[in-house]
Design an enzyme around this catalytic site. Structure first.
Site, PDB file in Angstrom:
ATOM      1  N   GLU A 158       1.590  -0.420  -5.022  1.00 21.24           N
ATOM      2  CA  GLU A 158       0.650   0.654  -5.322  1.00 21.24           C
ATOM      3  C   GLU A 158       1.501   1.907  -5.495  1.00 21.24           C
ATOM      4  OE1 GLU A 158      -3.501   2.451  -3.584  1.00 21.24           O
ATOM      5  OE2 GLU A 158      -1.842   2.231  -2.177  1.00 21.24           O
TER       6      GLU A 158
ATOM      7  N   ASP B 135       0.842  -1.191   0.000  1.00 20.35           N
ATOM      8  CA  ASP B 135       0.000   0.000   0.000  1.00 20.35           C
ATOM      9  C   ASP B 135       0.883   1.250   0.000  1.00 20.35           C
ATOM     10  OD1 ASP B 135      -2.659   1.363   0.525  1.00 20.35           O
ATOM     11  OD2 ASP B 135      -1.575   1.949   2.339  1.00 20.35           O
TER      12      ASP B 135
END
Length: 884
Positions: free
Chosen positions: A437, A401
């Site tokens: 990401e 993330d």
């Protein structure tokens, strides 16, 4: 000269059981004055440390810190929590490590740390011995943080459900024991612990199809599961769940975070939780709330074993297990947040601080803090955690993330960051699937394509291009921003972004149009605006740039024309994902049309808004959800059957001036069968074209993209015959056909055959009877209510489509079972084939072609068998019938 003997604790932090029945405890704190290892035991059981410990009694005249500092081992009873705490004074710091050997330790032992040092928030130092801290390396967690002043290192109070206080004020002297989670020891010395480990599938990148799901939300409403298994690790590992996933055809299950998490303070103040789990409490412990009640009651070891069993079951069924991880920030939030672990152990070492004011934390994540990966020990900590999940739990890969936040040196992103090198060079982690990401909230945070080999990355450019072409610009007659060149680049693997290193291929691009964060696929076609009022932030949260299209009605609609357009658009997006070169990723539920009622930021909705709905699966007739599922499953199967997709090369690369370089593996055609000229690539009004993929050892395939709101004639290469494999228009009753008209499909009388042959005395048979019995119940049939147009003020609006059982019927309002379903579907098909009129060519509305195309039709004969008519707004894949 001999090397000096190593210190007993010159090792990684953690709790290590020893052969003498005790354990070595090691924790890192480079700037603390003193650290204690604390063991918690119930008062009504004999203590394991009775002989060693000096008992302390409450004494209001002597501070706790002075009492516990006098003895190497002391114990005290906290009557309010019915707990005996035994404190072992640790030795150190030795290269930043504090250590102690405790004479007795056992599996399930509850423990934590207390740390004393300076209290100087203005300089970023926040030691407070009154706060019991988690072990950063702890493998189990017991309990949760309560919204209570005791959880905070500074003096504060709870007023009207909110924490009020000055985080730079005086130190709190309230003991946090009993109001905070504690670590739980797990004995991992067993030599046979990996004997039953399943074989990892090791799916090549070129054959990977990722399926992103939430462990709880996927089965929380699953009618095939007994109540105690719904929303659990065991529910995901259930044979019927695995059979569904196999029927869909995906290869790799990407789980939203399953590391233990803690809701942020502002969510607790609103009575909500972080449903997605992007607020990590422990990087070694699994989230206990996803385990069955039986496992939770049995303790941390049983919770972890349920996770291991789930991973093993998925492996045995042929699936890889990827895990979403959040190493960019922790659940402790900003300076005003609680002291749970890292802040209390060593606030200066764990977190990045603002260069001009070290009292404040750097925040590149939007969550209050950012872990400092310029610190070697933070990098080591993360690598140790990842290795644990890979080796002990069996995880096959990780998705990071907000990955730029963990790859910044002095605030600037670099692909040469030590942490990225640590991942590449590690013998275990370097051979796993690693997905980034590639964006965060800091300076120049957009980094798509810049992480390099061996990392894959989410491709937001693919997402935005696909949505724009098939949704937001679907009805535009002029002013389009997406043309053939942009579409061709995305279909061919986004070489402009990912051809960054020699050997780096198209599989580095993770292609998606929907994920957990944002609209679901169906909501992209139902809502032009977000509807996040349920989050309690006045609809200010979530993105406003969704590139969605409601096709005339905001929210659910029973208009057959609108529902047909929406279904066609959703299928086009799915076709883009699964027919493009790269690594496709599908959001769980998109394969059957799941909706979140227009909420594009459902991070705090642990309820029916986010839980998948499954009742459609057990109807006696084929619902639109069933037709969508069959279509997606077939498309996945087609992709897996074509070796043309099973490589990592790019089909096409862009030249320095932005033109597509010629390729021996792909050919491009306009609808008239000619090769595009240079000006055609830059003409964004061209929305229909063909892409032929060539192979020397298998049959060629050709993709037909019709981005116009009318059926379109394509002249295909005449050197072979072609056969349609899949078309996005099939679920709405049309498919390509030779000649001048599309083929119409009759879907009105298809039965859901499988439900007719399930024995009624089985679990599934009972579920079918229960679901079908409600189809005729008026109380179970919602009235479809659209959102108001042109106004986001929803204080007077209720969420559409909710019933007593919170089932959502998006396309059809089911009534008397088969009759109503068949009638509505027939209306939908009639609406789809209603003639479309366009300015300037109304006289050709029956065939939907331009005057030039109409004259071409008149000359078509049997000799022109390469003329095909493709449904409006559709994407089709066709294959050679024979190998020439």
């Amino acid at each position: 000269m001999q090397n000096p003997p190593l210190h007993r604790y010159a090792t990684r932090p953690g709790l290590y059981f020893t052969d003498d029945g005790g354990a070595d405890a090691i924790v890192r704190s480079e700037t603390a004055d003193q650290v204690w290892f604390c063991v918690l035991e119930p008062v009504d059981q004999p203590s394991a440390f009775y002989s060693e410990a000096i008992r302390l009694f409450p004494n209001t005249s002597i501070p706790l810190i002075k009492q516990i500092s006098e003895f190497k081992v002391c114990t005290r009873i906290i009557e309010s929590t019915y707990v005996r705490e035994t404190l072992f004074k640790m030795e150190g710091p030795n290269y930043g490590l504090w250590s102690v050997h405790i004479p007795k330790a056992w599996d399930g032992m509850r423990y934590g740390y207390r740390v004393d040092g300076a209290w100087d928030p203005s300089r970023g130092v926040r030691f407070n011995p009154y706060k019991l801290l988690l072990d950063p390396y702890g493998k189990g967690i017991d309990g949760t943080m309560q919204l209570d002043p005791a959880a905070f290192a500074y003096e504060c109070k709870l007023e009207d459900g909110k924490i009020v206080g000055d985080p730079f004020g005086r130190m709190s002297t309230i003991d946090s024991l009993g109001r905070m989670p504690v670590s739980v020891a797990i004995d991992d010395r067993a030599t046979t612990k990996l004997d039953s480990e399943s074989v990892h599938p090791h799916v090549p990148w070129s054959k990977t199809v990722i399926y992103e799901l939430h462990v709880k939300g996927f089965t929380a409403n699953a009618p095939w599961l007994p109540e105690e298994l719904r929303g659990t690790y065991a529910g995901l590992a259930h044979p019927t769940t695995l059979a569904y996933l196999q029927g869909l055809g995906v290869t790799s299950i990407e789980l939203l975070p399953i590391q233990a998490s803690q809701p942020e303070v502002f969510l607790q103040e609103r009575g909500k939780r972080n449903y997605w789990g992007y607020s990590t409490l422990s990087y070694f412990s699994p989230e206990a709330s996803y385990a069955t009640k039986a496992a939770q009651e049995a303790g941390a070891n049983a919770v972890r074993q349920e996770v291991i069993d789930m991973v093993q079951a998925l492996h045995d069924a042929g699936f890889e297990v990827l895990m979403d991880v959040v190493y960019n920030h922790t659940c402790e939030g900003g300076s005003a947040g609680p002291s749970i672990c890292w802040r209390g152990l060593d606030n200066l070492s764990y977190y990045r601080r603002q260069k001009n004011n070290i009292a404040y934390l750097e925040d590149t994540t939007g969550c209050g803090n950012t872990l400092d990966f310029t610190n070697t020990h933070v990098t080591t900590f993360a690598v140790d955690s990842l290795r644990y999940w890979a080796k002990r739990i069996g995880i096959d890969g990780f998705r990071f993330d907000l990955a730029p936040s963990i790859a910044r040196l002095d605030g600037e992103f670099t692909r040469y960051h030590p942490f990225l090198y640590a991942l590449r060079s590690d013998l275990l982690l370097g051979n796993l699937k690693i997905i980034m990401e590639p964006w965060d909230l800091d300076n120049q945070g957009w980094r798509t394509g810049q992480f390099g080999i061996p990392f894959a990355e989410w491709n937001d450019r693919f997402r935005d291009t696909s949505r724009t072409f098939w949704l937001s610009e679907a009805d535009q007659q002029q002013g389009n921003t997406i043309g053939m060149q942009e579409m061709a680049t995305r279909l061919c693997g986004s070489a402009d972004l990912f051809a960054t290193d020699p050997g780096r291929g198209a599989t580095a691009s993770v292609n998606f149009v929907a994920c957990h964060d944002g609209f679901t696929l169906n909501d992209l076609t139902m809502y032009s605006h977000k509807h996040n009022e349920a989050n309690g932030e006045n609809n200010h949260d979530g993105s406003n740039a969704n590139r969605s299209n409601n096709f005339g009605v905001e929210g659910p609609s029973d208009d057959p024309v609108i529902t047909a357009k929406r279904e066609r658009a959703a299928q086009n997006l799915l076709g883009m994902v699964l027919l493009s070169l790269g690594t496709p990723m599908i959001l769980a539920g998109d394969e059957f049309g799941n909706s979140q009622n227009g909420n594009n930021n459902a991070y705090c909705q642990d309820n029916d808004i986010t839980w998948l709905k499954w009742d459609w699966m057990y109807h006696s007739t084929k619902t639109p959800e069933m037709l969508r599922l069959e279509s997606v499953s077939r498309l996945i199967s087609i992709r897996k059957s074509l070796d043309l997709y099973h490589h990592e090369d790019f089909f096409t690369r862009l030249s320095q001036i932005g033109l597509l370089k010629p390729s021996s593996r792909v050919q491009w055609f306009l609808t008239d069968g000619t090769t595009p000229m240079e000006q055609d690539w830059f003409d964004k009004s061209i929305r229909s074209f063909a892409m032929r993929l060539l192979s020397l050892n298998e049959l060629d395939v050709i993709l037909l993209v019709n981005g116009e709101c009318r059926d379109k004639q394509f002249r295909l290469p005449s050197d072979t015959e072609w056969q349609p494999l899949w078309c996005s228009a099939e679920t709405t009753g049309a498919c390509p056909a030779k000649g001048t008209e599309v083929e119409k499909l009759d879907l009105s009388n298809e039965d859901s055959i499988w439900t007719h042959f399930v024995p009624k005395d089985t679990r599934i048979g009972q579920v079918i009877q229960e679901v079908q019995s409600t189809q005729d119940d008026p109380e179970e049939r919602p009235s479809v209510k659209p959102w108001p147009q042109g106004n986001n003020d929803v204080e007077t609006v209720t969420l559409p489509g909710l019933t007593a059982k919170t089932r959502i019927y998006r396309v059809l309002a089911h009534s008397e079972a088969q009759q109503r379903v068949a009638q509505d579907r027939q209306r939908m098909l009639k609406g789809l084939h209603r003639p479309q009129q366009h300015a300037g060519d109304q006289q050709h509305k029956q065939d939907g072609n331009s005057p030039a195309e109409a004259s071409t039709q008149q000359s078509v004969s049997g000799a022109h068998s390469n003329l095909w008519t493709v449904p409006s707004m559709s994407i089709t894949i066709m294959r050679q019938t024979t190998l020439d």
